[in-house]
Write a protein that holds these residues in place. Structure first.
Motif, PDB file in Angstrom:
ATOM      1  N   TYR A   1     -23.102  10.608  -0.292  1.00 41.45           N
ATOM      2  CA  TYR A   1     -24.421  11.186  -0.049  1.00 41.45           C
ATOM      3  C   TYR A   1     -24.302  12.665   0.354  1.00 41.45           C
ATOM      4  O   TYR A   1     -25.093  13.509  -0.097  1.00 41.45           O
ATOM      5  N   GLU A   2     -23.322  12.979   1.203  1.00 38.98           N
ATOM      6  CA  GLU A   2     -23.134  14.365   1.643  1.00 38.98           C
ATOM      7  C   GLU A   2     -22.696  15.258   0.478  1.00 38.98           C
ATOM      8  O   GLU A   2     -23.119  16.409   0.365  1.00 38.98           O
ATOM      9  N   ILE A   3     -21.848  14.717  -0.382  1.00 38.37           N
ATOM     10  CA  ILE A   3     -21.407  15.482  -1.558  1.00 38.37           C
ATOM     11  C   ILE A   3     -22.603  15.798  -2.441  1.00 38.37           C
ATOM     12  O   ILE A   3     -22.799  16.938  -2.878  1.00 38.37           O
ATOM     13  N   LEU A   4     -23.429  14.785  -2.710  1.00 39.26           N
ATOM     14  CA  LEU A   4     -24.604  14.983  -3.553  1.00 39.26           C
ATOM     15  C   LEU A   4     -25.549  16.028  -2.957  1.00 39.26           C
ATOM     16  O   LEU A   4     -26.051  16.910  -3.659  1.00 39.26           O
ATOM     17  N   SER A   5     -25.786  15.940  -1.646  1.00 40.56           N
ATOM     18  CA  SER A   5     -26.674  16.905  -0.995  1.00 40.56           C
ATOM     19  C   SER A   5     -26.123  18.318  -1.109  1.00 40.56           C
ATOM     20  O   SER A   5     -26.874  19.272  -1.357  1.00 40.56           O
ATOM     21  N   SER A   6     -24.816  18.478  -0.950  1.00 39.62           N
ATOM     22  CA  SER A   6     -24.202  19.805  -1.060  1.00 39.62           C
ATOM     23  C   SER A   6     -24.313  20.351  -2.483  1.00 39.62           C
ATOM     24  O   SER A   6     -24.608  21.532  -2.687  1.00 39.62           O
ATOM     25  N   LEU A   7     -24.104  19.501  -3.471  1.00 46.86           N
ATOM     26  CA  LEU A   7     -24.179  19.949  -4.865  1.00 46.86           C
ATOM     27  C   LEU A   7     -25.590  20.391  -5.235  1.00 46.86           C
ATOM     28  O   LEU A   7     -25.776  21.346  -6.003  1.00 46.86           O
ATOM     29  N   GLN A   8     -26.594  19.735  -4.672  1.00 44.77           N
ATOM     30  CA  GLN A   8     -27.976  20.057  -5.016  1.00 44.77           C
ATOM     31  C   GLN A   8     -28.467  21.342  -4.353  1.00 44.77           C
ATOM     32  O   GLN A   8     -29.542  21.835  -4.689  1.00 44.77           O
ATOM     33  N   GLN A   9     -27.691  21.868  -3.432  1.00 45.03           N
ATOM     34  CA  GLN A   9     -28.085  23.099  -2.756  1.00 45.03           C
ATOM     35  C   GLN A   9     -27.605  24.356  -3.486  1.00 45.03           C
ATOM     36  O   GLN A   9     -27.966  25.472  -3.104  1.00 45.03           O
ATOM     37  N   SER A  10     -26.820  24.168  -4.525  1.00 42.37           N
ATOM     38  CA  SER A  10     -26.279  25.332  -5.255  1.00 42.37           C
ATOM     39  C   SER A  10     -26.771  25.330  -6.704  1.00 42.37           C
ATOM     40  O   SER A  10     -26.689  24.303  -7.381  1.00 42.37           O
ATOM     41  N   PRO A  11     -27.277  26.461  -7.194  1.00 44.29           N
ATOM     42  CA  PRO A  11     -27.732  26.526  -8.590  1.00 44.29           C
ATOM     43  C   PRO A  11     -26.633  26.203  -9.596  1.00 44.29           C
ATOM     44  O   PRO A  11     -26.915  25.719 -10.690  1.00 44.29           O
ATOM     45  N   SER A  12     -25.386  26.461  -9.239  1.00 43.15           N
ATOM     46  CA  SER A  12     -24.287  26.247 -10.183  1.00 43.15           C
ATOM     47  C   SER A  12     -23.897  24.780 -10.315  1.00 43.15           C
ATOM     48  O   SER A  12     -23.225  24.399 -11.276  1.00 43.15           O
ATOM     49  N   THR A  13     -24.315  23.925  -9.359  1.00 47.92           N
ATOM     50  CA  THR A  13     -23.914  22.515  -9.399  1.00 47.92           C
ATOM     51  C   THR A  13     -25.094  21.549  -9.389  1.00 47.92           C
ATOM     52  O   THR A  13     -24.896  20.347  -9.506  1.00 47.92           O
TER      53      THR A  13
ATOM     54  N   SER B   1     -12.104  17.105  -0.683  1.00 49.41           N
ATOM     55  CA  SER B   1     -11.391  17.566  -1.878  1.00 49.41           C
ATOM     56  C   SER B   1     -12.265  17.423  -3.117  1.00 49.41           C
ATOM     57  O   SER B   1     -12.265  18.282  -3.999  1.00 49.41           O
ATOM     58  N   GLY B   2     -13.030  16.319  -3.168  1.00 47.98           N
ATOM     59  CA  GLY B   2     -13.908  16.102  -4.307  1.00 47.98           C
ATOM     60  C   GLY B   2     -14.984  17.162  -4.412  1.00 47.98           C
ATOM     61  O   GLY B   2     -15.276  17.668  -5.507  1.00 47.98           O
ATOM     62  N   LEU B   3     -15.572  17.520  -3.277  1.00 49.10           N
ATOM     63  CA  LEU B   3     -16.604  18.556  -3.282  1.00 49.10           C
ATOM     64  C   LEU B   3     -16.023  19.891  -3.718  1.00 49.10           C
ATOM     65  O   LEU B   3     -16.648  20.631  -4.488  1.00 49.10           O
ATOM     66  N   HIS B   4     -14.816  20.201  -3.256  1.00 49.29           N
ATOM     67  CA  HIS B   4     -14.166  21.460  -3.635  1.00 49.29           C
ATOM     68  C   HIS B   4     -13.925  21.510  -5.145  1.00 49.29           C
ATOM     69  O   HIS B   4     -14.195  22.536  -5.795  1.00 49.29           O
ATOM     70  N   LEU B   5     -13.446  20.396  -5.720  1.00 56.05           N
ATOM     71  CA  LEU B   5     -13.208  20.362  -7.163  1.00 56.05           C
ATOM     72  C   LEU B   5     -14.518  20.501  -7.939  1.00 56.05           C
ATOM     73  O   LEU B   5     -14.576  21.175  -8.964  1.00 56.05           O
ATOM     74  N   ALA B   6     -15.561  19.851  -7.431  1.00 52.42           N
ATOM     75  CA  ALA B   6     -16.861  19.946  -8.101  1.00 52.42           C
ATOM     76  C   ALA B   6     -17.362  21.383  -8.126  1.00 52.42           C
ATOM     77  O   ALA B   6     -17.936  21.841  -9.122  1.00 52.42           O
ATOM     78  N   GLN B   7     -17.126  22.103  -7.053  1.00 50.48           N
ATOM     79  CA  GLN B   7     -17.610  23.482  -6.947  1.00 50.48           C
ATOM     80  C   GLN B   7     -16.754  24.466  -7.730  1.00 50.48           C
ATOM     81  O   GLN B   7     -17.262  25.489  -8.203  1.00 50.48           O
ATOM     82  N   THR B   8     -15.476  24.171  -7.880  1.00 51.74           N
ATOM     83  CA  THR B   8     -14.572  25.113  -8.557  1.00 51.74           C
ATOM     84  C   THR B   8     -14.360  24.787 -10.032  1.00 51.74           C
ATOM     85  O   THR B   8     -14.123  25.685 -10.838  1.00 51.74           O
ATOM     86  N   GLU B   9     -14.436  23.502 -10.402  1.00 52.71           N
ATOM     87  CA  GLU B   9     -14.146  23.094 -11.782  1.00 52.71           C
ATOM     88  C   GLU B   9     -15.393  22.891 -12.627  1.00 52.71           C
ATOM     89  O   GLU B   9     -15.303  22.788 -13.847  1.00 52.71           O
ATOM     90  N   SER B  10     -16.576  22.813 -11.996  1.00 49.36           N
ATOM     91  CA  SER B  10     -17.847  22.604 -12.716  1.00 49.36           C
ATOM     92  C   SER B  10     -17.745  21.479 -13.744  1.00 49.36           C
ATOM     93  O   SER B  10     -17.896  21.706 -14.962  1.00 49.36           O
ATOM     94  N   PRO B  11     -17.473  20.265 -13.318  1.00 46.20           N
ATOM     95  CA  PRO B  11     -17.363  19.150 -14.269  1.00 46.20           C
ATOM     96  C   PRO B  11     -18.704  18.856 -14.950  1.00 46.20           C
ATOM     97  O   PRO B  11     -19.759  19.245 -14.457  1.00 46.20           O
ATOM     98  N   ASP B  12     -18.625  18.163 -16.080  1.00 45.77           N
ATOM     99  CA  ASP B  12     -19.848  17.785 -16.803  1.00 45.77           C
ATOM    100  C   ASP B  12     -20.518  16.571 -16.175  1.00 45.77           C
ATOM    101  O   ASP B  12     -21.713  16.341 -16.392  1.00 45.77           O
ATOM    102  N   LEU B  13     -19.745  15.794 -15.412  1.00 45.41           N
ATOM    103  CA  LEU B  13     -20.278  14.591 -14.765  1.00 45.41           C
ATOM    104  C   LEU B  13     -19.347  14.210 -13.630  1.00 45.41           C
ATOM    105  O   LEU B  13     -18.140  14.477 -13.681  1.00 45.41           O
ATOM    106  N   ILE B  14     -19.910  13.563 -12.607  1.00 41.99           N
ATOM    107  CA  ILE B  14     -19.108  13.137 -11.452  1.00 41.99           C
ATOM    108  C   ILE B  14     -19.307  11.638 -11.223  1.00 41.99           C
ATOM    109  O   ILE B  14     -20.436  11.151 -11.201  1.00 41.99           O
ATOM    110  N   LEU B  15     -18.185  10.916 -11.089  1.00 44.29           N
ATOM    111  CA  LEU B  15     -18.190   9.525 -10.652  1.00 44.29           C
ATOM    112  C   LEU B  15     -17.731   9.527  -9.200  1.00 44.29           C
ATOM    113  O   LEU B  15     -16.629   9.989  -8.899  1.00 44.29           O
ATOM    114  N   CYS B  16     -18.565   9.031  -8.291  1.00 49.41           N
ATOM    115  CA  CYS B  16     -18.282   9.224  -6.870  1.00 49.41           C
ATOM    116  C   CYS B  16     -18.524   7.963  -6.058  1.00 49.41           C
ATOM    117  O   CYS B  16     -19.615   7.363  -6.126  1.00 49.41           O
ATOM    118  N   ASP B  17     -17.535   7.570  -5.284  1.00 49.88           N
ATOM    119  CA  ASP B  17     -17.713   6.493  -4.315  1.00 49.88           C
ATOM    120  C   ASP B  17     -18.637   6.987  -3.198  1.00 49.88           C
ATOM    121  O   ASP B  17     -18.746   8.186  -2.956  1.00 49.88           O
TER     122      ASP B  17
END
Length: 385
Positions: free
Chosen positions: A61-73, A36-52
């Motif tokens: 770690y998986e969320i971070l890796s996914s975010l770094q693979q997209s130019p938008s995140t 759910s967190g990854l989905h929100l990050a991809q759809t809401e484009s937050p300015d910063l993420i606090l993540c357990d």
């Protein structure tokens, strides 16, 4: 309003952080699991993420890796919040590109200080990124290069800032030494990246003239290989030199050739397991050196190591910033520009490069003319070692 996403599976802590954010004037979003967190990050484009880090469905770690693979995140700062505090855990997050690391329990001040620091650091990056986007480039590859270069420059700086903060909090000599080591590693990483970018720019703009020198490969090659033999010995890797006595003298740029061979040997050591083998060899297209004055004669330098690269990845090896995923045996990292420079230097010397990988081995073959034929070059000296 600045939007901050909180991904935390502990409801009370998640709600407490969101309440703090709301009081401080931030727009707090929240998710209770990784997916759910990854989905929100991809759809809401937050300015910063606090993540357990330890989350259901997807880890931090998986969320971070996914975010770094997209130019938008890729430019969204991420602060890990976790009960983990070991050096290995911190180092893993830093290697992946995390912007900060808060260990539970933490105070409201620590949380807000970290958020403020990350947002302040992000603003100039976004401004630079915006200016880059506004420029009109005719070559899409250059656009992509600048974007990735900006991200690569950010990573060591972020890690240096994190290590400095952790160093101030160190309570033992061992902790202090660990963070000093990280600072040294990240400073070296940034310097190497800057040097590589400068060298790449100079090569692409023909700003460095070729300096021809006569090279005796029988003595020159073992001297270049010596430091890498020492590395191989430390890692219990086998290292063999196979330089035949009949090779002709090369009239080429010794500095370029040293950089080519050193980069290939460094990669061979980096990507070979303990117990694996590394071979440096050379051959001439002719069986003897009787016609060494024939400038059409070719010499082939070969660096082989006991590790195989998937065939579908070989074509990417010489792309700027490309690194083969998950096969850095010794966790040394790199900037992904080494083989790009090798290819450009080889072309500059009138040579060609190709890669073969099968049966558990990878070979990189550099074919060079015995004499570089190029206008505007000068002959320097004879290099024997």
């Amino acid at each position: 309003m600045t939007k901050i996403l909180v991904i935390e599976d502990e409801p009370s802590l998640r709600e407490e952080i969101v309440d703090i954010l709301d009081v401080e004037g931030f727009n707090g979003l929240s998710a209770g699991d990784g997916a759910s967190g990854l989905h929100l990050a991809q759809t809401e484009s937050p300015d910063l993420i606090l993540c357990d880090i330890m989350l259901p469905e997807k880890s931090g770690y998986e969320i971070l890796s996914s975010l770094q693979q997209s130019p938008s995140t890729v430019l969204i700062p991420i602060i890990f919040i976790t009960a983990k505090s070991s050096h290995d855990d911190i180092r893993q997050g830093m290697n992946l590109g995390a912007d900060d690391y808060l260990t539970k329990p933490f105070t409201t001040k620590e949380l807000l200080d970290s958020i403020t620091a990350r947002l302040a650091k992000r603003d100039p990056i976004l401004q630079i990124h915006k200016k880059v986007e506004e420029l009109q480039y005719s070559n899409l590859l250059k656009d992509n290069f600048l974007g990735i270069a900006s991200q690569k420059m950010r990573e060591p700086s972020t890690n240096i800032m994190m290590a400095l903060r952790l160093l101030r909090q160190a309570t033992s000599h061992n902790q202090t030494q660990r963070y000093v080591d990280i600072l040294q590693q990240e400073c070296s990483r940034e310097i190497n990246l800057i040097n590589s970018l400068v060298e790449l720019h100079r090569l692409e703009n023909n700003e460095r003239p070729i300096q021809l020198e006569s090279i005796n490969l029988q003595t020159w090659m073992p001297a270049i290989a010596q430091p890498f033999q020492a590395i191989a010995q430390q890692r219990q890797q086998g290292f063999w030199n196979n330089i035949p006595p009949y090779l002709p003298t090369l009239l080429t740029d010794a500095s370029d050739l040293k950089q080519i061979v050193s980069e290939l040997l460094n990669n061979a050591c980096k990507y070979t397991d303990s117990g694996g083998k590394i071979v440096l060899e050379s051959r001439c297209d002719l069986n003897t050196a009787a016609s060494a004055e024939n400038t059409d004669q070719q010499v082939t330098l070969i660096v082989s190591n006991e590790a195989e690269i998937p065939e579908n990845l070989i074509t990417n090896l010489f792309q700027p910033f490309y690194r083969i995923p998950e096969i850095d045996r010794w966790k040394e990292g790199g900037n992904g520009l080494g083989l790009t420079l090798v290819e450009k230097l080889t072309t500059r010397l009138g040579g060609s490069i190709r890669v073969k990988s099968n049966s558990g081995w990878t070979q990189i073959l550099i074919q060079l003319p015995v004499q570089v034929n190029s206008p505007g070059i000068s002959v320097a000296k004879f290099v024997d070692n």
